[in-house]
Scaffold this motif. Structure first.
Motif, PDB file in Angstrom:
ATOM      1  N   GLN A   1      27.433 -16.223 -29.466  1.00  0.00           N
ATOM      2  CA  GLN A   1      26.987 -17.020 -30.606  1.00  0.00           C
ATOM      3  C   GLN A   1      25.473 -17.017 -30.689  1.00  0.00           C
ATOM      4  OE1 GLN A   1      27.230 -21.232 -30.836  1.00  0.00           O
ATOM      5  NE2 GLN A   1      28.055 -21.192 -32.901  1.00  0.00           N
TER       6      GLN A   1
ATOM      7  N   ALA B   1      26.749 -13.535 -35.424  1.00  0.00           N
ATOM      8  CA  ALA B   1      26.445 -13.875 -34.035  1.00  0.00           C
ATOM      9  C   ALA B   1      25.615 -12.780 -33.359  1.00  0.00           C
ATOM     10  CB  ALA B   1      27.744 -14.100 -33.260  1.00  0.00           C
TER      11      ALA B   1
ATOM     12  N   GLY C   1      33.145 -13.591 -31.474  1.00  0.00           N
ATOM     13  CA  GLY C   1      32.188 -14.554 -32.017  1.00  0.00           C
ATOM     14  C   GLY C   1      32.213 -14.553 -33.528  1.00  0.00           C
TER      15      GLY C   1
ATOM     16  N   THR D   1      30.119 -24.058 -27.202  1.00  0.00           N
ATOM     17  CA  THR D   1      29.023 -24.128 -28.169  1.00  0.00           C
ATOM     18  C   THR D   1      28.482 -25.540 -28.287  1.00  0.00           C
ATOM     19  OG1 THR D   1      30.659 -24.401 -29.909  1.00  0.00           O
ATOM     20  CG2 THR D   1      29.781 -22.198 -29.587  1.00  0.00           C
TER      21      THR D   1
END
Lengths: 301, 385
Positions: A205, A40, A36, A300
């Motif tokens: 994330q 994150a 990540g 994401t």
């Protein structure tokens, strides 16, 4: 017994939620990657598992020991390499290694076979102060120091950040060898291309795990049409692509832009015509296989 | 490949804790000795401070330039002028011929005191018993001005006493000021205990807290915490090198003050050392407490500088008498460890008093040590926060 078991770990810093109800398990002898971007929550997770921080909620065990109750046992058994280079710059290579060996109740000789491959490269510089080492050498020394006591679980927080490509490759090969010694490894990295070196990965994330699976499965589950594009005006190309209604997403990836298409009835040729009208030259479009980074971008969204 | 030296072989036989402790101390000494500047500061600072306070920053009045306006030019005035010159305090530098030159010599700046005699000085003493003499000093520096006039008054009084006795005039009382323990008002007598209180605190508290803060800042504390080493050992082994350095400093200070500055150790040497060791432990405990609270070297430096050094300089009685301070500052001075230490060192070194004179201070310092040690152990974090 799992090497690491994490149950609904939650942690915040004031208003910022660093980890939101994270759960996962790492098998014995597995290389588990936490992939990540910066910020994150990777380092927070590492610190909770290495007993340096307390989680606000949830529980976790490392090598069968509770991270709160049995923190002393964990500290005896695990190896930890923090994200920032954390050795003594004014001590020589050998002094650093000797110091950590003694602190961990062992000697360099005892577990020399574990670090031999890396330490051989460091040996010509063993009387050099750590401050005079290159970035790659520093990380190799740090890895040696965290390995010298033959830990059962190894925590590596971004070991390849700031390291040249050759040394990065060597570090990962080293991890593969350690795995064969039965050491379980939790490793984090912001580099998506390193994900495939892990047995399993978790994409993280904003304190959330987006997905936990093998790198292969994650890539295979990518279900969009993916094209890579380039032209003579890359910045305008990005804007033009993003404004096109039939293009679902568009991200800049080094020397090309990756786009996903929302409908099947949009062909490569249609796009070519569209870009020609916009005045782009040297247009190259090719269908590609998704990488971990493409998957990360899709997740994401 | 050879990783073992003979001494390391021996180390293997020791208990694990001891081995960790020793290698940690060795590592600390590497840090200190490899940083040439820190090393130089640690060893030379006490010497520098002693010399600075002993010779440069002094409240003693020495070699003050004197100007005289003497319209009488007789036996008495000459005798007084000679007496004034006959010591270290004054140097006759100018004879004024007119009263209006007085203002001028002060403005030129190198004259500290002007003595103006009345006319027909000797005759007046002999016949009326009254003669006039005026002492003029620069009032912009009141401390020096008072000291200067006091010196001059003493010298003049002593002359008066001489005349009175030689002329068989009935005995008269002349005020006579005598300074106990430090008859020459040597500044070194005051500053040596002060510098001791300051240096030991500086080395122990400031350096210990900075060196622990450095481990936190560099990230090495993270690795050390995630190791079998007991957290309390990490901290204790930090204190050992600075303990050693303070002993070296204590020795240098005592040697310099006895053999170069001529300050005696009048009282018990044993109790002086015992007292200093307690004070060193106290300072180390304070350093550990600071390091338990702060995470950066800069903050550690500021806290030990602001909260420890500045009060020691201003409130411990080292430079300014505590008795003249407002009640608030006096209370602060009472809780300063350095104040108690400095008082006790003065009693032992300068006044030559025995153990009974420092019982209070000894108890106070021991109590403070235990107090700060307890808090710093309680505050010590076994995690990052």
């Amino acid at each position: 017994m799992k090497a690491i078991s994490v149950n609904n770990i939650y942690r915040n810093y004031g208003d910022v939620e660093a980890l939101i109800d994270i759960s996962f398990e790492v098998e014995q002898g597995e290389i588990f990657g936490i992939i990540g971007p910066d910020g994150a929550g990777k380092t927070t997770l590492f610190r909770i598992l290495t007993t340096l921080l307390l989680a606000d909620k949830g529980s976790a065990t490392v090598d069968g020991c509770d991270v709160i109750k049995d923190f002393k046992l964990i500290r005896n058994r695990v190896g930890y390499m923090p994200g920032r280079f954390s050795l003594y710059l004014d001590l020589t290579v050998e002094e650093n290694l000797n110091f950590f060996a003694t602190v961990f109740n062992t000697t360099i000789e005892e577990n020399y076979y574990l670090i031999e491959d890396i330490y051989k490269q460091l040996e010509p510089f063993k009387d050099r102060r750590a401050s005079a080492l290159s970035g790659g050498m520093k990380q190799k020394l740090a890895l040696c120091c965290s390995l010298i006591h033959k830990p059962t679980v190894l925590f590596l927080d971004e070991p390849t950040t700031g390291v040249d490509p050759v040394s990065r490759k060597e570090l990962w090969e080293m991890l593969k060898k350690l795995k064969q010694q039965g050491i379980s490894i939790l490793v984090s990295t912001p580099y998506m291309d390193e994900a495939e070196m892990c047995d399993r990965i978790a994409l993280i994330q904003n304190g959330n795990f987006l997905k936990i699976d093998t790198p292969k499965n994650i890539v295979n589950q990518f279900d969009n049409i993916l094209w890579a594009l380039s032209s003579n005006r890359m910045y305008d190309l990005l804007n033009d692509l993003r404004n096109h209604p039939k293009i679902k997403s568009c991200y800049a990836f080094g020397d090309s832009h990756h786009i996903t298409i929302s409908t099947d009835n949009f062909l490569l040729n249609d796009l070519n015509i569209f870009l020609n009208e916009k005045g782009h030259k040297d247009i190259e479009i090719s269908p590609i296989k998704a990488s971990i980074e493409d998957c990360f971008m899709q997740l994401t969204n | 490949m050879k990783f073992f030296s003979a001494s390391q072989e021996k180390l293997r036989e020791m208990p694990i804790d001891m081995r960790q402790f020793l290698i940690f101390i060795k590592k600390e000494f590497y840090h200190i000795t490899r940083d040439k500047w820190t090393m130089a500061v640690l060893l030379l600072l006490p010497i520098l401070m002693l010399l600075l306070f002993g010779y440069a920053i002094t409240t003693e009045v020495k070699n003050t330039r004197l100007a005289v306006y003497d319209p009488s030019h007789d036996k008495a005035t000459e005798a007084i002028i000679n007496k004034l010159q006959a010591n270290d305090y004054f140097i006759l530098s100018q004879i004024l011929t007119e009263p209006n030159e007085i203002e001028k010599v002060f403005q030129e700046g190198d004259i500290g005191l002007v003595i103006v005699f009345g006319e027909r000085f000797y005759e007046n003493i002999m016949h009326t018993g009254e003669a006039q003499i005026q002492l003029i000093t620069d009032g912009t520096d009141p401390n020096t001005a008072t000291t200067l006039t006091n010196y001059a008054m003493n010298i003049i009084s002593s002359y008066r006493l001489e005349i009175l006795t030689t002329n068989n005039i009935p005995f008269q009382i002349v005020p006579n000021i005598k300074l106990l323990y430090n008859p020459q008002m040597k500044g070194a007598f005051n500053f040596v205990p002060g510098v001791m209180g300051m240096i030991l605190m500086l080395i122990c508290a400031m350096m210990t807290s900075i060196s622990i803060a450095r481990e936190k800042e560099m990230g090495t504390m993270e690795i050390l915490l995630v190791s079998p080493m007991k957290p309390i050992f990490i901290i204790l082994s930090k204190a050992v090198p600075y303990f050693v350095i303070s002993i070296v400093n204590l020795t240098t200070i005592l040697l310099i003050s006895v053999f170069i500055m001529g300050v005696p150790i009048a009282g018990s040497f044993f109790w002086l050392i015992t007292l200093s060791l307690i004070y060193i432990f106290l300072s180390l405990a304070l350093g550990l407490l600071i390091s338990a609270i702060v995470d950066s070297q800069l903050i550690a430096l500021l806290i030990s500088g602001m909260a420890l050094m500045i009060p020691i300089i201003f409130l411990s009685g080292m430079m300014f008498p505590v008795e003249n301070m407002p009640i608030g500052l006096r209370i602060i001075s009472e809780i300063l460890p350095a104040k108690w230490y400095i008082v006790a060192v003065k009693n032992l070194m300068i006044k030559g008093l025995g153990f009974s004179s420092i019982i209070n201070e000894l108890l106070m310092l021991s109590g403070m040590t235990i107090f700060f040690l307890a808090i710093s152990l309680k505050k010590f974090k076994i995690r990052l926060e």
